[in-house]
Structure formats: structure tokens, C-alpha cells
Design an enzyme around this catalytic site. Sequence first.
Site, PDB file in Angstrom:
ATOM      1  N   HIS A 188       0.825  -1.207   0.000  1.00  0.00           N
ATOM      2  CA  HIS A 188       0.000   0.000   0.000  1.00  0.00           C
ATOM      3  C   HIS A 188       0.858   1.256   0.000  1.00  0.00           C
ATOM      4  O   HIS A 188       0.464   2.284  -0.532  1.00  0.00           O
ATOM      5  CB  HIS A 188      -0.980  -0.029   1.168  1.00  0.00           C
ATOM      6  N   ARG A 223     -15.208   1.500  -1.356  1.00  0.00           N
ATOM      7  CA  ARG A 223     -14.894   0.224  -0.715  1.00  0.00           C
ATOM      8  C   ARG A 223     -14.982   0.393   0.789  1.00  0.00           C
ATOM      9  O   ARG A 223     -14.418   1.347   1.340  1.00  0.00           O
ATOM     10  CB  ARG A 223     -13.491  -0.241  -1.099  1.00  0.00           C
ATOM     11  N   GLU A 266     -10.376 -11.189  -4.353  1.00  0.00           N
ATOM     12  CA  GLU A 266      -8.943 -11.024  -4.082  1.00  0.00           C
ATOM     13  C   GLU A 266      -8.392 -12.146  -3.212  1.00  0.00           C
ATOM     14  O   GLU A 266      -7.222 -12.138  -2.845  1.00  0.00           O
ATOM     15  CB  GLU A 266      -8.651  -9.646  -3.466  1.00  0.00           C
ATOM     16  N   ASN A 287      -3.825  -7.333  -6.513  1.00  0.00           N
ATOM     17  CA  ASN A 287      -2.680  -7.217  -5.582  1.00  0.00           C
ATOM     18  C   ASN A 287      -2.763  -8.303  -4.519  1.00  0.00           C
ATOM     19  O   ASN A 287      -1.791  -9.001  -4.233  1.00  0.00           O
ATOM     20  CB  ASN A 287      -2.681  -5.846  -4.904  1.00  0.00           C
TER      21      ASN A 287
END
Length: 577
Positions: A194, A337, A438, A461
Site C-alpha cells: 500500500h 470500498r 482477491e 494485488n
Amino acid sequence: MNFILSGSTVSGGITVGYAHLVSTARLEVGHYEVPQEDLENEVARFDEGLRRARDELDALKAHIAPDAPPELEAFLNLHRMILDDSALSRAPRELIRTRRYNAEWALLQQMEKLTERFDEINDQYLRERKADVQQAVERVLKALMGGHVLPEPALSQEQRLIVVAHDLSPADMILFKRHHFGGFVTDVGGVTSHTAIVARSLGIPAIVGLHHAYQTISEGELLIVDGVHGVLIVNPDPLVLEEYKSLQSQLGLERKRLKLLKSTPAATLDGTPIELYANIELPQDVAEALEAGAEGVGLFRTEFLFLNRSDLPREDEQFEAYRQVAQAMAGRPVVLRTLDIGADKAIPAGEDGARTMPNPAMGLRAIRWCLAEPHMFLTQLRAILRASHYGKVRILLPMLAHLHEIEQTLALLRQAKQQLDERGVPYERDIEVGGMIEIPAAALALPILMRRLNFLSIGTNDLIQYTLAIDRTDDSVAHLYDPLHPAVLTLVANTIQTATRGGVPVAVCGEMAGDLQLTRLLLGLGLRNFSMHPSQLLPIKERILRTSLAEVQTHAQRVLRATDPAKTRELLDELNA
Ligand code: PEP
Ligand code: MG
């Protein structure tokens, strides 16, 4: 001495500037007991460290060129003030004399005491000055621990400051959004951590995984950050400098050229429209998204509103932030989100004390954390619902693996709606709820999860992190982090295919969406919605405009079927040729 370090590029471009060391020296501080007879010498050593740190700041300040960035002088003034404050010097002297602490340890104890108080300050600006106290103290610690004496840098001309750090947290990076640094380089960190993602969002060159930058570079040294090749050049020769400056201006021209595409609709050569959305971390990022011609916000990482503070933002504060984005996007979709707190984006522990998680990326993160904190989750859901009255807001749930996580969230959403009804507050009743794919389990069990979701977004990711068991923040395994691994490609391709067949819109919002090398592959696999940092949007649009879907579809299947990594790369190169 000039030398070159190489690492992994986080954000392209080239910048020339002067090193600004952001240190974590406090992590290396040892604690030992000073013999009684040496206590006064230790106090003198402490005073000497303080004096040297002040001298360093004065030397730096004396050499600031008139056209150097204003942040530099502000930094130096503030840090000098901190070092002059008796609150920083009196107590450590006491601690040395009464507890026989070594000078570094005594200073660290006092710093912690002082910075604790910062967390209690209401004013956000003042609260954020905590980092300045830490940096000023680190300068003294370095002087005490035998760190180098700073050279006198010749700050001049168009050069800017480049942050050099051993490591930076995402919370540190978000603070840097306010400053105008020329670049970032760190010793550790993966390219999809991040921290790296925020660095990329700043649109300035950044390199991670340089290993020895922080140890070997001195404050004020001239640096070239070559974000194109992942190379850092320290004290370059004049010829090299010239070369890079011309490269820099070429890249500038290239950026200007791409800007012309801002209003061109993204479509392939055969006329298939492609949606290009932006990823943002803070409401102010919307300006950049619009500037790049984003047709929507595909991922608002709301957890960044929760970092760098000791309390949780209340409903009204969250609502204002979400409304600001919804309104600025003026009817274009905004995917909010819900909190992805945990792992490298930890917030201070609640009343139950610090929960130490042995394996935080697999622990109480994201939707798991939200469902464990229903009061907080309800607050966020109400704030999002309220913002939905002001734009086309959608809810995206991170880190889903189980159907019951969706069911529980939908139940909480119904409760949040009911609470707003009781208050007579307007909101979008049919707000769409989507899920992030994810975790491999979610990709594999997609038909089960998909039934309860209005849309999907593939978080590549984490999908790569969890599929390959690679910690995305750990540069020692960064070479194994491979978007082209057949397992990753299969999961991505199957997710796109299953969702498309089931009529559920699907996007990719992980870093793969903004990787120019992968645009045609993703198009060929059927992806029609890409969400990425605004700085990546125009180059990706250009690639789309030059792509024939018919051609890339068969080719993408060949990449998917390749059994040898070399062949995969070769096929990908052909696809991009
Ligand atoms: C992802 O995992 O790909 C994603 C977009 O979410 P984040 O990077 O915030 O974990
Ligand atoms: Mg993720």
C-alpha cells in the site's frame, strides 16, 4: 563519490533532486545502563548530540537556494524549534542521571512521552506534527549513534527534495501527499504494497527495494531517480545529469501529448467501449481523476481516512468525505470500498488493547474486521448510504471469502437503511453492493458468491499475494510476485469469464489494471472495466485505442495456455508488439 543502486520501480518518470532522509533510527536504539561514574559524561554526550543535530539543521538552512522548494525551509525551521524546546532536553538529562539510561534511550523515552500527547490533539494539522518530532529526534539519535555529519548541500535551481527512507508505512505516505516531493526511494517494500500504491498515486518517480539507500546516502546529496529503469544514481557526473535532464524533458513532452486524449472515449479499434475508472485514497484525489478523464471512481480506499489519527472518524465526517467525491464525480459511478483495515494499514487498537496478530494479512482484516466491529461498520454504511443521495454511489466489500460475510453485510445494510429511515434521511434505496475477488477461494467459488452481488472487482494485488503466498510488502520475496503466474492468470481469466457469462459486471482494480504490459492481455481475456491510479489512465487509454480486440482475443488464450514462463513472456511481448 558517485554510485548507482537498483531496485523495483513503483512509479515511472525521472526526477533530479536532493536527498531528504526520513529516518527510522529510533528502531535501532539500544538500551544499556551507564556506570555511575560516567553519568555526567553521558549527559555531555547527549548535549553534544543535540548540538550537532542543531548545527546540521543550521548548515542545511544556510545553503538553501532562493528557488528551492518552500517545504524545505519550513521543515528545517520547525525541526530547529523542536530541538530548541526544553521539553526535549530537560527530561532526558534527568533520566540519564536518575535512571542511568544511555543518552539515546533517555531521548527515545521522552520522545514517546511527548508524541503520545499528540495523538490526543483534536486539530488534525497539529496531530500530524508528531512525525516532525520523531524526525527531529531521529536526527539527534543519528548524531549520537555515530551517524555521519551532514555535508553542506548546494541546493540550487530546479532541483527538488527526494525522500530517502529505510521503510515508509502507508500512513506515512498519505501524509506526504500534502508536500511536493520530487520522488521517493526506500530500502524495503514490495511494488504492490500500500505504501507503493500511495507513492504511485502521487504521480512522482518512486523506487523500492534499494536495500542500502538509507545507509549510504547523506542528507542533501544530489540524486537522480530513474523510475523508468528502477535505478537511483547518487552524485551523478555532469554528463549523466545532462543526459537525464534531456530524458526528463522528453517524458514531459510525452505527458503533454497524452493529455490530448483526456476527452477521447476509450474504445478498441473495433469500437468496443472500455470503461476507465480511477482508484483514489482521499477525497482530494478526485481532482486528479477528473483531470485524467476518468469515467468513474472504481475504488475509493476509504480506510485512508482512518489512518494517522487515534480516533475513528464519525458518521458526519465520513459522510462529508464520501459526498464530496460523489458530487465531484457528478453522476459518474463512485465505488466506495468499505474499510480494508488491518495488515499494513493498521489503526490504533481499540479498548480491548493491541491485538497482536501473528500473520496480519491473513488475520482480522477488511470485511472480517468490519463484521467484528458492527457498530463501526454500521456507522460507515450509514455514511455511505447518505452520500448515495448525492451521486451514483456503489458499495464494494473487500476480502470476501464466505457467503455468510455477504449475508451479514446485507443484513447490516438493511439495519443502516432502517436507522436512516427513522431519522428521515434520504439515500439510494437500490444501492448496488459488489464484492472484491482477491482471495483465491472467492475466485474459485465465484458462482456461489456472485448470486448475492451486483458487481465484482478483481483485486489482483491481494489475489497474487494469497495465491502465491507472497507477502506483498516483503521485498525479499518480491521476485516471486508474478502476475503472469499461470495460477494467477487462470483465476483472473475464469473470474472475468464466469462473471461475464452470468451477466455480472466485472472490473480489475488491482495494479494489474494500470500495467501497460498487461492491458492487451486483459482485454483479450474479456475485461471491459479497468480501475487504476489516475496517473496511469492516459497511457492505458492510448494502448486501448490502438488495440484490435479480434487480434488479442486468440493471442490472450495462447498466453493463458502457455506452460513455460519464457513462452508466456514471449507471447506477451508479441501481444504488445
Ligand atoms: C487489491 O488487492 O488488488 C486491491 C485493489 O486492494 P488493495 O490494494 O487496497 O489491497
Ligand atoms: Mg486488496
